[in-house]
Design a protein around this motif. Structure first.
Motif, short mmCIF file in Angstrom:
data_model
loop_
_atom_site.label_atom_id
_atom_site.label_comp_id
_atom_site.label_asym_id
_atom_site.label_seq_id
_atom_site.Cartn_x
_atom_site.Cartn_y
_atom_site.Cartn_z
N UNK A 51 0.83 -1.22 0.00
CA UNK A 51 0.00 0.00 0.00
C UNK A 51 0.86 1.27 0.00
N UNK A 52 1.94 1.24 0.73
CA UNK A 52 2.79 2.43 0.85
C UNK A 52 3.62 2.72 -0.41
N UNK A 53 3.61 1.80 -1.36
CA UNK A 53 4.37 2.01 -2.59
C UNK A 53 3.59 2.86 -3.59
N UNK A 54 2.31 3.08 -3.33
CA UNK A 54 1.46 3.83 -4.24
C UNK A 54 1.02 5.12 -3.57
N UNK A 55 1.34 6.25 -4.17
CA UNK A 55 1.02 7.55 -3.57
C UNK A 55 -0.48 7.69 -3.29
N UNK A 104 10.72 -1.17 -6.12
CA UNK A 104 10.07 -2.42 -6.51
C UNK A 104 11.13 -3.52 -6.64
N UNK A 105 10.81 -4.68 -6.08
CA UNK A 105 11.71 -5.84 -6.16
C UNK A 105 10.93 -7.03 -6.73
N UNK A 106 11.64 -8.08 -7.05
CA UNK A 106 11.07 -9.25 -7.73
C UNK A 106 9.74 -9.74 -7.14
N UNK A 107 9.63 -9.95 -5.83
CA UNK A 107 8.34 -10.46 -5.30
C UNK A 107 7.15 -9.55 -5.57
N UNK A 108 7.39 -8.25 -5.74
CA UNK A 108 6.28 -7.33 -6.01
C UNK A 108 5.61 -7.66 -7.34
N UNK A 109 6.39 -8.11 -8.31
CA UNK A 109 5.82 -8.45 -9.61
C UNK A 109 4.84 -9.63 -9.48
N UNK A 110 5.17 -10.57 -8.59
CA UNK A 110 4.28 -11.72 -8.38
C UNK A 110 2.99 -11.31 -7.70
N UNK A 111 3.07 -10.35 -6.78
CA UNK A 111 1.87 -9.83 -6.11
C UNK A 111 0.94 -9.21 -7.15
#
Length: 158
Positions: A44-48, A105-112
């Motif tokens: 959630x905190x990755x999106x303004x 952003x890191x690898x696991x974020x793409x899977x989410x």
């Protein structure tokens, strides 16, 4: 992922489902980000437009545009994979690489995001959803993610 080609049938499934999905992008964007936060609350905190909010905003135009881009770029990825076997690093993909670096952003974020995207499409399509449709959208998303990750690596190396 280079050289992966969608079958004609898989491309047709993505195209036909996109025709239905694109009519409801505002609602689908809300569902998509609801899934993202449910799967990975820290995202959630990755999106303004989600930061410092208790709930997913229902009518936020920035959220709707962002969600719409995820769906549209994944759809376009399917077409590129079918035509070329790879997702080209056009200016949008290069930009996404730099933004993803900036936002950590890191690898696991793409899977989410992939899981949230597939769940949202499945929910939207109901009984039109199938394992074959899931595979087609997953391949398209993976092609897009691979292109973005390559741009991220190139951006870090630069």
């Amino acid at each position: 992922m280079a050289g992966v080609v969608l079958s004609e049938r898989q491309e047709a499934l993505v195209k036909s489902s996109w025709e239905e999905l694109k009519e409801n992008i505002p609602q689908l964007s809300v569902r998509f980000f609801t899934w993202v936060v449910e799967i990975a609350p820290v995202a959630k905190d990755m999106f303004s437009f989600l930061r410092n909010r208790d709930e997913i905003p229902q009518n936020d135009p920035i959220l709707q545009v962002h969600g719409g881009k995820v769906f549209k770029l994944t759809y376009e990825s399917a077409i590129q994979l079918r035509e070329k076997g790879v997702v080209a690093a056009d200016p949008m993909v290069k930009y996404l690489g730099s933004i993803h670096i900036k936002n950590g952003v890191i690898e696991p974020h793409f899977e989410v995001v992939k899981e949230a995207l597939l769940k949202t499409i499945e929910e939207a399509l109901g009984d039109k959803w199938s394992e074959e449709m899931s595979t087609a959208w997953a391949i398209a998303y993976d092609g897009l993610a691979t292109a973005i990750k390559k741009e991220m690596k190139d951006g870090i190396a630069a």
